[in-house]
Design a protein around this motif. Structure first.
Motif, PDB file in Angstrom:
ATOM      1  N   SER A 128     -29.038  30.510  37.872  1.00  0.00           N
ATOM      2  CA  SER A 128     -29.904  29.980  36.821  1.00  0.00           C
ATOM      3  C   SER A 128     -31.053  29.159  37.422  1.00  0.00           C
ATOM      4  CB  SER A 128     -29.050  29.128  35.877  1.00  0.00           C
ATOM      5  OG  SER A 128     -29.834  28.305  35.107  1.00  0.00           O
ATOM      6  N   LEU A 129     -30.734  28.345  38.423  1.00  0.00           N
ATOM      7  CA  LEU A 129     -31.756  27.562  39.132  1.00  0.00           C
ATOM      8  C   LEU A 129     -32.784  28.489  39.786  1.00  0.00           C
ATOM      9  CD1 LEU A 129     -32.970  25.054  40.596  1.00  0.00           C
ATOM     10  CD2 LEU A 129     -31.174  25.327  42.325  1.00  0.00           C
ATOM     11  N   VAL A 130     -32.290  29.521  40.463  1.00  0.00           N
ATOM     12  CA  VAL A 130     -33.185  30.442  41.171  1.00  0.00           C
ATOM     13  C   VAL A 130     -34.080  31.186  40.176  1.00  0.00           C
ATOM     14  CG1 VAL A 130     -33.258  32.558  42.551  1.00  0.00           C
ATOM     15  CG2 VAL A 130     -31.721  30.704  43.206  1.00  0.00           C
ATOM     16  N   SER A 131     -33.517  31.584  39.032  1.00  0.00           N
ATOM     17  CA  SER A 131     -34.337  32.333  38.074  1.00  0.00           C
ATOM     18  C   SER A 131     -35.468  31.474  37.523  1.00  0.00           C
ATOM     19  CB  SER A 131     -33.486  32.915  36.946  1.00  0.00           C
ATOM     20  OG  SER A 131     -32.992  31.892  36.136  1.00  0.00           O
ATOM     21  N   LYS A 132     -35.210  30.163  37.375  1.00  0.00           N
ATOM     22  CA  LYS A 132     -36.292  29.254  36.938  1.00  0.00           C
ATOM     23  C   LYS A 132     -37.375  29.165  38.016  1.00  0.00           C
ATOM     24  CE  LYS A 132     -33.637  26.169  33.935  1.00  0.00           C
ATOM     25  NZ  LYS A 132     -32.350  25.590  34.357  1.00  0.00           N
ATOM     26  N   LEU A 133     -36.951  29.093  39.274  1.00  0.00           N
ATOM     27  CA  LEU A 133     -37.921  28.981  40.369  1.00  0.00           C
ATOM     28  C   LEU A 133     -38.721  30.271  40.536  1.00  0.00           C
ATOM     29  CD1 LEU A 133     -35.743  27.078  43.006  1.00  0.00           C
ATOM     30  CD2 LEU A 133     -37.517  26.134  41.544  1.00  0.00           C
ATOM     31  N   HIS A 134     -38.076  31.402  40.237  1.00  0.00           N
ATOM     32  CA  HIS A 134     -38.758  32.699  40.382  1.00  0.00           C
ATOM     33  C   HIS A 134     -39.978  32.821  39.470  1.00  0.00           C
ATOM     34  CE1 HIS A 134     -36.504  34.783  43.309  1.00  0.00           C
ATOM     35  NE2 HIS A 134     -35.403  34.966  42.621  1.00  0.00           N
ATOM     36  N   GLU A 135     -39.974  32.060  38.379  1.00  0.00           N
ATOM     37  CA  GLU A 135     -41.079  32.180  37.417  1.00  0.00           C
ATOM     38  C   GLU A 135     -42.354  31.512  37.910  1.00  0.00           C
ATOM     39  OE1 GLU A 135     -39.357  30.432  33.953  1.00  0.00           O
ATOM     40  OE2 GLU A 135     -37.751  31.934  33.887  1.00  0.00           O
ATOM     41  N   GLN A 136     -42.259  30.779  39.009  1.00  0.00           N
ATOM     42  CA  GLN A 136     -43.422  30.035  39.492  1.00  0.00           C
ATOM     43  C   GLN A 136     -44.284  30.896  40.413  1.00  0.00           C
ATOM     44  OE1 GLN A 136     -42.052  26.293  41.024  1.00  0.00           O
ATOM     45  NE2 GLN A 136     -40.757  25.923  39.260  1.00  0.00           N
ATOM     46  N   LYS A 137     -45.580  30.717  40.283  1.00  0.00           N
ATOM     47  CA  LYS A 137     -46.515  31.550  41.047  1.00  0.00           C
ATOM     48  C   LYS A 137     -46.842  30.926  42.406  1.00  0.00           C
ATOM     49  CE  LYS A 137     -48.604  33.750  37.058  1.00  0.00           C
ATOM     50  NZ  LYS A 137     -47.480  33.310  36.195  1.00  0.00           N
ATOM     51  N   GLY A 138     -47.171  31.771  43.361  1.00  0.00           N
ATOM     52  CA  GLY A 138     -47.671  31.289  44.638  1.00  0.00           C
ATOM     53  C   GLY A 138     -46.600  30.986  45.672  1.00  0.00           C
ATOM     54  N   ILE A 139     -45.341  31.020  45.254  1.00  0.00           N
ATOM     55  CA  ILE A 139     -44.247  30.805  46.210  1.00  0.00           C
ATOM     56  C   ILE A 139     -43.223  31.913  46.039  1.00  0.00           C
ATOM     57  CG2 ILE A 139     -44.475  28.284  46.304  1.00  0.00           C
ATOM     58  CD1 ILE A 139     -41.775  28.458  44.467  1.00  0.00           C
ATOM     59  N   THR A 140     -42.406  32.100  47.040  1.00  0.00           N
ATOM     60  CA  THR A 140     -41.337  33.092  46.963  1.00  0.00           C
ATOM     61  C   THR A 140     -40.012  32.406  47.265  1.00  0.00           C
ATOM     62  OG1 THR A 140     -42.873  34.738  47.812  1.00  0.00           O
ATOM     63  CG2 THR A 140     -40.546  35.319  47.843  1.00  0.00           C
ATOM     64  N   ILE A 141     -39.109  32.477  46.315  1.00  0.00           N
ATOM     65  CA  ILE A 141     -37.769  31.942  46.546  1.00  0.00           C
ATOM     66  C   ILE A 141     -36.863  33.134  46.868  1.00  0.00           C
ATOM     67  CG2 ILE A 141     -35.810  30.686  45.567  1.00  0.00           C
ATOM     68  CD1 ILE A 141     -38.331  28.967  45.960  1.00  0.00           C
ATOM     69  N   TYR A 185     -26.346  18.256  39.520  1.00  0.00           N
ATOM     70  CA  TYR A 185     -27.602  17.507  39.593  1.00  0.00           C
ATOM     71  C   TYR A 185     -28.718  18.273  38.906  1.00  0.00           C
ATOM     72  CZ  TYR A 185     -25.127  14.860  43.171  1.00  0.00           C
ATOM     73  OH  TYR A 185     -24.206  14.104  43.843  1.00  0.00           O
ATOM     74  N   ASP A 186     -29.653  17.502  38.403  1.00  0.00           N
ATOM     75  CA  ASP A 186     -30.805  18.089  37.721  1.00  0.00           C
ATOM     76  C   ASP A 186     -31.852  18.491  38.759  1.00  0.00           C
ATOM     77  OD1 ASP A 186     -32.856  18.735  36.081  1.00  0.00           O
ATOM     78  OD2 ASP A 186     -33.163  16.724  35.261  1.00  0.00           O
ATOM     79  N   PHE A 187     -32.200  19.756  38.774  1.00  0.00           N
ATOM     80  CA  PHE A 187     -33.225  20.253  39.709  1.00  0.00           C
ATOM     81  C   PHE A 187     -34.562  20.508  38.997  1.00  0.00           C
ATOM     82  CE2 PHE A 187     -29.519  20.974  42.314  1.00  0.00           C
ATOM     83  CZ  PHE A 187     -29.959  21.005  43.623  1.00  0.00           C
ATOM     84  N   GLY A 197     -32.893  17.430  49.873  1.00  0.00           N
ATOM     85  CA  GLY A 197     -33.946  18.184  50.566  1.00  0.00           C
ATOM     86  C   GLY A 197     -35.004  18.724  49.619  1.00  0.00           C
ATOM     87  N   MET A 198     -34.568  19.210  48.458  1.00  0.00           N
ATOM     88  CA  MET A 198     -35.527  19.742  47.480  1.00  0.00           C
ATOM     89  C   MET A 198     -36.402  18.633  46.899  1.00  0.00           C
ATOM     90  SD  MET A 198     -34.764  23.021  47.423  1.00  0.00           S
ATOM     91  CE  MET A 198     -34.858  24.055  45.991  1.00  0.00           C
ATOM     92  N   GLN A 199     -35.828  17.426  46.780  1.00  0.00           N
ATOM     93  CA  GLN A 199     -36.650  16.305  46.299  1.00  0.00           C
ATOM     94  C   GLN A 199     -37.669  15.884  47.357  1.00  0.00           C
ATOM     95  OE1 GLN A 199     -34.413  13.141  43.979  1.00  0.00           O
ATOM     96  NE2 GLN A 199     -32.725  14.324  44.840  1.00  0.00           N
ATOM     97  N   LEU A 200     -37.235  15.921  48.612  1.00  0.00           N
ATOM     98  CA  LEU A 200     -38.146  15.577  49.708  1.00  0.00           C
ATOM     99  C   LEU A 200     -39.323  16.548  49.735  1.00  0.00           C
ATOM    100  CD1 LEU A 200     -38.452  13.602  52.127  1.00  0.00           C
ATOM    101  CD2 LEU A 200     -37.324  15.345  53.528  1.00  0.00           C
ATOM    102  N   LEU A 201     -39.009  17.805  49.470  1.00  0.00           N
ATOM    103  CA  LEU A 201     -40.022  18.863  49.409  1.00  0.00           C
ATOM    104  C   LEU A 201     -41.142  18.509  48.422  1.00  0.00           C
ATOM    105  CD1 LEU A 201     -40.078  21.868  50.466  1.00  0.00           C
ATOM    106  CD2 LEU A 201     -38.964  22.496  48.332  1.00  0.00           C
ATOM    107  N   MET A 202     -40.755  17.923  47.288  1.00  0.00           N
ATOM    108  CA  MET A 202     -41.731  17.572  46.245  1.00  0.00           C
ATOM    109  C   MET A 202     -42.644  16.433  46.684  1.00  0.00           C
ATOM    110  SD  MET A 202     -41.256  19.657  43.827  1.00  0.00           S
ATOM    111  CE  MET A 202     -42.283  18.944  42.553  1.00  0.00           C
TER     112      MET A 202
END
Length: 217
Positions: free
Chosen positions: A167-180, A137-139, A114-119
């Motif tokens: 760890s995955l969530v903390s990497k995503l948190h660093e991105q701007k414009g979206i909220t995880i 898996y590598d995210f 699902g996350m790959q489809l998102l991209m």
């Protein structure tokens, strides 16, 4: 629950399609766990996610990846399964051309797909990722993650340990414009055995309803 057969990249794919009467209803696809470990569209988490979205007013499709149930083809390491998911979304969109919101929900292996489809699909406005197997898996393809979503896992998950999900969530948190949004279900294992299933579905429903009223990406 209408059974549907629709064309996939390797032949027919089998699904369950649940339309709303409202022609403008939001749409969602739900992706199942690993085909080689007994994952099917009738997995309990997948089934419950399907109905959670339907009860929130979504037109919903869940389906079997290639080689599962009556879906043709054979397991393809996630590459073909991503193509299957894209075909399922094409099919869902072709029947719901007025839909303004498009969501993807996945459980375990299905969360990774699902996350790959998102991209690949900019029209996806939100996602729910249940027990993403960040240890297997590598995210890192989520750079940047194109839309906001919910990541939810159990604190007692031995299949996909919580430390990897955090760890995955903390990497995503660093991105701007979206909220995880990250939530953990206390005491639950990977499969949200009772009584944790209700907690999972309540969390998903609360999150999705809030996002639908906000109209944000």
């Amino acid at each position: 629950m209408p059974e549907v057969i629709f064309p996939g990249p390797e032949g027919r794919l089998e699904g369950r399609y649940h339309p709303q009467k409202d022609r403008d209803a939001p749409i969602a696809i739900v992706l199942h766990p690993h085909p080689q470990f007994g994952g099917t569209m009738n997995n309990k988490v997948v089934y419950n996610l399907h109905y959670a979205f339907y009860n929130m007013g979504f037109t919903v499709l869940r389906f079997n990846f290639r080689g599962v149930g009556r879906s043709q083809g054979e397991y393809d390491q996630g590459v073909g399964e991503l193509s299957d998911a894209a075909s399922a979304l094409d099919y869902l969109q072709s029947m719901n051309q007025n839909s303004k919101h498009c969501w993807v929900a996945g459980f375990s292996f299905g969360a990774w797909i699902g996350m790959q489809l998102l991209m690949r699909r900019p029209e996806i406005t939100g996602f729910v990722s249940v027990s993403p197997p960040a240890n297997m898996y590598d995210f890192s393809f989520l750079a940047p993650c194109p839309s906001s979503g919910l990541v939810i896992n159990g604190t007692a998950d031995r299949v996909a340990p919580p430390v990897d999900t955090r760890s995955l969530v903390s990497k995503l948190h660093e991105q701007k414009g979206i909220t995880i949004t990250h939530q953990e279900v206390e005491g639950s294992g990977h499969f949200f055995e009772e009584p944790h299933m209700d907690t999972l579905m309540d969390s998903v429903s609360t999150y999705v309803k809030r996002r639908l009223t906000e109209n944000s990406r």
